[in-house]
Design a protein around this motif. Structure first.
Motif, mmCIF file in Angstrom:
data_model
loop_
_atom_site.group_PDB
_atom_site.id
_atom_site.type_symbol
_atom_site.label_atom_id
_atom_site.label_comp_id
_atom_site.label_asym_id
_atom_site.label_seq_id
_atom_site.Cartn_x
_atom_site.Cartn_y
_atom_site.Cartn_z
ATOM 1 N N VAL A 154 -32.986 36.083 20.714
ATOM 2 C CA VAL A 154 -31.814 35.196 20.572
ATOM 3 C C VAL A 154 -32.198 33.729 20.734
ATOM 4 O O VAL A 154 -31.624 32.861 20.087
ATOM 5 C CB VAL A 154 -30.613 35.538 21.507
ATOM 6 N N LEU A 155 -33.216 33.442 21.549
ATOM 7 C CA LEU A 155 -33.646 32.033 21.669
ATOM 8 C C LEU A 155 -34.264 31.562 20.347
ATOM 9 O O LEU A 155 -34.089 30.415 19.950
ATOM 10 C CB LEU A 155 -34.611 31.832 22.837
ATOM 11 N N GLU A 156 -34.936 32.483 19.681
ATOM 12 C CA GLU A 156 -35.488 32.134 18.370
ATOM 13 C C GLU A 156 -34.350 31.864 17.367
ATOM 14 O O GLU A 156 -34.387 30.897 16.609
ATOM 15 C CB GLU A 156 -36.354 33.284 17.881
ATOM 16 N N LEU A 157 -33.337 32.718 17.435
ATOM 17 C CA LEU A 157 -32.179 32.576 16.545
ATOM 18 C C LEU A 157 -31.523 31.201 16.695
ATOM 19 O O LEU A 157 -31.130 30.566 15.721
ATOM 20 C CB LEU A 157 -31.173 33.684 16.870
ATOM 21 N N LYS A 217 -26.704 34.639 9.800
ATOM 22 C CA LYS A 217 -28.008 35.315 9.876
ATOM 23 C C LYS A 217 -27.916 36.592 10.705
ATOM 24 O O LYS A 217 -28.479 37.622 10.364
ATOM 25 C CB LYS A 217 -29.008 34.363 10.537
ATOM 26 N N ALA A 218 -27.167 36.518 11.809
ATOM 27 C CA ALA A 218 -27.024 37.684 12.691
ATOM 28 C C ALA A 218 -25.889 38.602 12.221
ATOM 29 O O ALA A 218 -25.612 39.623 12.842
ATOM 30 C CB ALA A 218 -26.764 37.216 14.120
ATOM 31 N N LYS A 219 -25.210 38.221 11.121
ATOM 32 C CA LYS A 219 -24.069 38.991 10.577
ATOM 33 C C LYS A 219 -22.989 39.250 11.639
ATOM 34 O O LYS A 219 -22.409 40.331 11.734
ATOM 35 C CB LYS A 219 -24.536 40.315 9.975
ATOM 36 N N THR A 220 -22.765 38.230 12.469
ATOM 37 C CA THR A 220 -21.796 38.379 13.552
ATOM 38 C C THR A 220 -20.390 37.991 13.062
ATOM 39 O O THR A 220 -20.230 36.964 12.420
ATOM 40 C CB THR A 220 -22.177 37.447 14.722
ATOM 41 N N THR A 221 -19.427 38.817 13.404
ATOM 42 C CA THR A 221 -18.038 38.487 13.116
ATOM 43 C C THR A 221 -17.584 37.492 14.190
ATOM 44 O O THR A 221 -17.838 37.704 15.375
ATOM 45 C CB THR A 221 -17.164 39.768 13.198
ATOM 46 N N LEU A 268 -30.333 33.396 4.699
ATOM 47 C CA LEU A 268 -29.568 34.539 5.180
ATOM 48 C C LEU A 268 -30.471 35.693 5.604
ATOM 49 O O LEU A 268 -30.227 36.355 6.600
ATOM 50 C CB LEU A 268 -28.636 35.027 4.076
ATOM 51 N N ILE A 269 -31.507 35.922 4.830
ATOM 52 C CA ILE A 269 -32.369 37.056 5.176
ATOM 53 C C ILE A 269 -33.497 36.622 6.114
ATOM 54 O O ILE A 269 -34.329 37.412 6.515
ATOM 55 C CB ILE A 269 -32.932 37.794 3.924
#
Ligand SMILES: Nc1ncnc2c1ncn2[C@@H]1O[C@H](COP(=O)(O)OP(=O)(O)OP(=O)(O)O)[C@@H](O)[C@H]1O
Ligand SMILES: [Mg+2]
Length: 246
Positions: free
Chosen positions: A120-123, A185-189, A243-244
Motif C-alpha cells: 500500500v505504501l508503494e500504491l 489502480k486498486a479497483k476500489t469502490t 490502470l494495469i
C-alpha cells in the motif's frame, strides 16, 4: 448492484427536520462516487450511516450481497469491511508511517502484514517513508498515509469525508489526481464527500448532489455539466497502462 441503499431515513434527536430523507442509490463495483452538497446538507451524516456509526431510522443497505442494515439487521461498523478517511486524516501522531498502516490490518502473520504495508505504501508512492512520523510529513503525504491505512485491509468500500479541505489549492489538485489513480489502480469502490464542484467533477465517475438531506440530482460529471466527457475541467485521464500498473 454492488452497493444498494434504499429509502434511508435519519434524524438527529431533537432535530425538527429530517437529516437524511428517503435517500436511495446504487453503486457499481469499482465506481468512484462523489456526494456534493452545501454545508449542513447531510453529507457527513450519510457517510456515518453507511459506515455504521449512526443507527438509521428506516431503509436498507446491502454491500456486495451482505445486509448492512434493514428492519432486523444492524451490522457493527468493524464487521462491514468499510474503510474511512476522515477530514483531519486522524493519523496517530506517536506512531511511524509503518505503524499507522499496520494498525488497520486484521490478524495475519507478521510477514504478510509487512508485505501488505509495502504494497500500500508503494500504491500511494510513499515507499521509503516507513519510519517517519506524521509531523515529519507534508499535508499531502499525511493524506496519502491516511488513505494507505484505510486501504490496507482491502475494504469492500472506502469512504472519504472532505479529503482535500485541509490542503492548499495546488496540493488539492495534485492529491485529487493521485487519489483517482490510486483508487482506480486498486479497483476500489469509493464514496467521497465534498462541497467543491471542481473536486467532484475531476474525480468522480458519478455525482450525487444532495440538498437538505434529499437527492437533488444524480449523473456523470459531463451530464450534469452538459458537456462531452472529454471537456470536464481538471478531469484526470487515466491511461490503460496506468490502470494495469505498468
Ligand atoms: N450530532 C448531531 N446532533 C444534532 N444535529 C447534528 C449533529 N451532527 C450534525 N447535525 C446537523 O445535521 C445536519 C447535517 O449535518 P452534516 O454534518 O451531515 O452536514 P454536512 O453536509 O457534512 O456539512 P459540512 O459540509 O459543513 O461538513 C446539520 O444541520 C447539522 O447541524
Ligand atoms: Mg461534513
Amino acid at each position: 448492484m454492488f452497493m444498494n441503499i434504499k429509502n434511508l431515513q435519519f434524524t438527529y434527536p431533537k432535530s425538527p427536520l429530517k437529516t437524511v430523507d428517503d435517500f436511495s442509490f446504487a453503486v457499481e463495483k469499482g465506481e468512484v462516487i462523489s456526494i456534493l452538497g452545501r454545508s449542513g446538507s447531510g453529507k457527513s451524516t450519510l457517510l456515518r450511516l453507511i459506515a455504521g456509526l449512526e443507527m438509521p431510522l428506516g431503509g436498507s443497505f446491502t454491500l456486495n450481497g451482505k445486509k448492512m442494515f434493514c428492519d432486523q439487521t444492524f451490522l457493527q461498523p468493524e464487521k462491514r469491511g468499510i474503510g474511512m478517511v476522515f477530514q483531519d486524516y486522524a493519523l496517530f501522531p506517536h506512531m511511524s508511517v509503518e505503524d499507522n498502516v499496520l494498525f488497520g490490518l486484521p490478524k495475519m502473520s507478521k510477514k504478510d502484514k509487512n508485505k501488505r504495508v509495502q504494497e500500500v505504501l508503494e500504491l500511494v508512492e510513499l515507499t521509503g517513508f516507513e519510519k517517519r512520523y506524521p509531523h515529519q510529513l507534508s499535508g499531502g503525504q499525511q493524506q496519502r498515509v491516511a488513505l494507505a491505512r484505510a486501504m490496507a485491509p482491502e475494504p469492500e468500500l472506502i469512504l472519504l469525508d472532505e479529503p482535500f479541505s485541509n490542503l492548499d489549492t495546488d496540493l488539492q489538485v495534485k492529491i485529487r489526481e493521485d487519489l483517482r489513480r490510486i483508487l482506480k489502480k486498486a479497483k476500489t469502490t469509493a464514496i467521497f464527500v465534498t462541497h467543491n464542484q471542481n473536486d467532484a467533477h475531476a474525480l468522480a465517475d458519478r455525482i450525487v448532489k444532495i440538498k437538505d438531506g434529499k437527492i437533488d440530482k444524480i449523473g456523470r460529471p459531463c451530464d450534469l455539466l452538459g458537456v462531452s466527457p472529454t471537456e470536464i475541467p481538471g478531469m484526470v485521464e487515466i491511461t490503460y497502462e496506468e490502470l494495469i500498473g505498468v
